[in-house]
Scaffold this motif. Structure first.
Motif, mmCIF file in Angstrom:
data_model
loop_
_atom_site.group_PDB
_atom_site.id
_atom_site.type_symbol
_atom_site.label_atom_id
_atom_site.label_comp_id
_atom_site.label_asym_id
_atom_site.label_seq_id
_atom_site.Cartn_x
_atom_site.Cartn_y
_atom_site.Cartn_z
ATOM 1 N N LEU A 6 0.785 -1.330 -0.088
ATOM 2 C CA LEU A 6 -0.041 0.049 0.013
ATOM 3 C C LEU A 6 0.898 1.094 0.029
ATOM 4 O O LEU A 6 1.926 1.339 0.937
ATOM 5 C CB LEU A 6 -0.903 -0.066 1.259
ATOM 6 C CG LEU A 6 -1.665 1.254 1.462
ATOM 7 C CD1 LEU A 6 -2.918 1.061 0.512
ATOM 8 C CD2 LEU A 6 -2.353 1.118 2.874
ATOM 9 N N THR A 7 0.689 2.232 -0.922
ATOM 10 C CA THR A 7 1.438 3.024 -1.039
ATOM 11 C C THR A 7 0.792 4.578 -1.461
ATOM 12 O O THR A 7 -0.403 4.365 -2.025
ATOM 13 C CB THR A 7 3.029 2.941 -1.982
ATOM 14 O OG1 THR A 7 3.775 3.898 -1.767
ATOM 15 C CG2 THR A 7 2.317 2.841 -3.250
ATOM 16 N N GLY A 8 1.458 5.639 -1.652
ATOM 17 C CA GLY A 8 0.846 6.828 -2.118
ATOM 18 C C GLY A 8 1.496 7.975 -1.637
ATOM 19 O O GLY A 8 2.174 7.871 -0.676
ATOM 20 N N LYS A 14 -3.224 7.944 2.827
ATOM 21 C CA LYS A 14 -2.795 6.486 2.946
ATOM 22 C C LYS A 14 -2.986 6.059 4.088
ATOM 23 O O LYS A 14 -3.256 4.810 4.529
ATOM 24 C CB LYS A 14 -1.293 6.502 2.361
ATOM 25 C CG LYS A 14 -0.870 4.914 2.449
ATOM 26 C CD LYS A 14 0.626 4.827 1.912
ATOM 27 C CE LYS A 14 1.564 5.842 2.675
ATOM 28 N NZ LYS A 14 1.607 5.437 4.017
ATOM 29 N N ASP A 109 2.380 -1.071 4.357
ATOM 30 C CA ASP A 109 1.884 0.163 4.005
ATOM 31 C C ASP A 109 3.452 0.862 4.371
ATOM 32 O O ASP A 109 4.156 1.150 5.265
ATOM 33 C CB ASP A 109 1.152 0.867 5.584
ATOM 34 C CG ASP A 109 1.030 2.135 5.243
ATOM 35 O OD1 ASP A 109 1.563 3.001 4.431
ATOM 36 O OD2 ASP A 109 0.304 2.828 6.436
ATOM 37 N N VAL A 128 -2.728 4.839 -3.267
ATOM 38 C CA VAL A 128 -3.718 5.515 -2.750
ATOM 39 C C VAL A 128 -3.666 7.028 -3.615
ATOM 40 O O VAL A 128 -2.576 7.554 -3.514
ATOM 41 C CB VAL A 128 -3.768 6.121 -1.206
ATOM 42 C CG1 VAL A 128 -4.587 6.759 -0.806
ATOM 43 C CG2 VAL A 128 -3.949 4.652 -0.414
#
Length: 197
Positions: A6-8, A14, A109, A128
């Motif tokens: 999960l990244t952004g 995020k 994350d 995200v």
């Protein structure tokens, strides 16, 4: 087990999305939290960071604002810091994966997943994302954030459009929060189904 990265970029939401995965019962490894623990009071990396960057630590551990200013103005300092931090975070990540070895799905994350090559160590990637104006407003609302600092941070991050192109899933956060939550639930359902097949 399916490992979802999960990244952004900064200000994309995020952390909110990571909490949504956790609320759905998915184990989440928070790389930022691991770094804060390693750099906090009596953290395992404080001595090494002080040796490399004198004056960057104190009784409460690493002075993140002092170190951030140095890192954001000199890329070689960033590389030096990463050489200290990344192996320790990698160990924490491996411990997390071992702890949750029986889970069908886990989330890593990691803010700079693409920038650090971390996408090579996950099965799927969710990015995200939000409109650039929304990102800017959110980021500049943070304490001690300035337009100049925001611009320097963005230089070190892959552009959002590129992240979205490379992602398996894009989670919008410039929509109603329930839409974002539904996007998270759809990803979980999709990946859990894949994991069962």
């Amino acid at each position: 087990m399916i490992v979802l990265g999960l990244t952004g970029s900064i200000g994309m939401g995020k952390s909110t999305v990571a909490r949504m995965f956790a609320d759905e019962g998915v184990p989440v490894f928070d790389a930022d939290k691991a770094v804060r623990r390693l750099q906090g009071p009596e953290g395992a990396l404080v001595t090494a960071i002080e040796a490399a960057f004198p004056g960057s630590t104190g009784p409460d551990g690493v002075k993140r604002d002092v170190l951030a200013e140095r890192v954001l103005t000199d890329r070689s300092i960033l590389k030096q810091l990463e050489a200290i931090v990344h192996p320790a975070v990698g160990e924490a990540r491996q411990a997390f994966l071992a702890e949750h070895a029986n889970a069908l799905l886990v989330v890593l994350d990691v803010p700079l997943l693409f920038e650090t090559g971390g996408d090579a160590h996950v099965d799927k990637v969710a990015v995200v994302s939000a409109d650039a104006d929304v990102q800017r407003i959110r980021t500049l609302a943070r304490p001690d954030m300035t337009p100049e600092k925001f611009a320097r941070i963005l230089i070190h991050q892959m552009p959002d459009a590129e992240k979205r192109k490379r992602a398996d899933f894009v989670i919008p956060t410039d929509v109603d929060i329930e839409e974002t939550r539904e996007a998270v639930r759809r990803i979980i359902a999709c990946l859990r189904t894949d994991g069962d097949s």
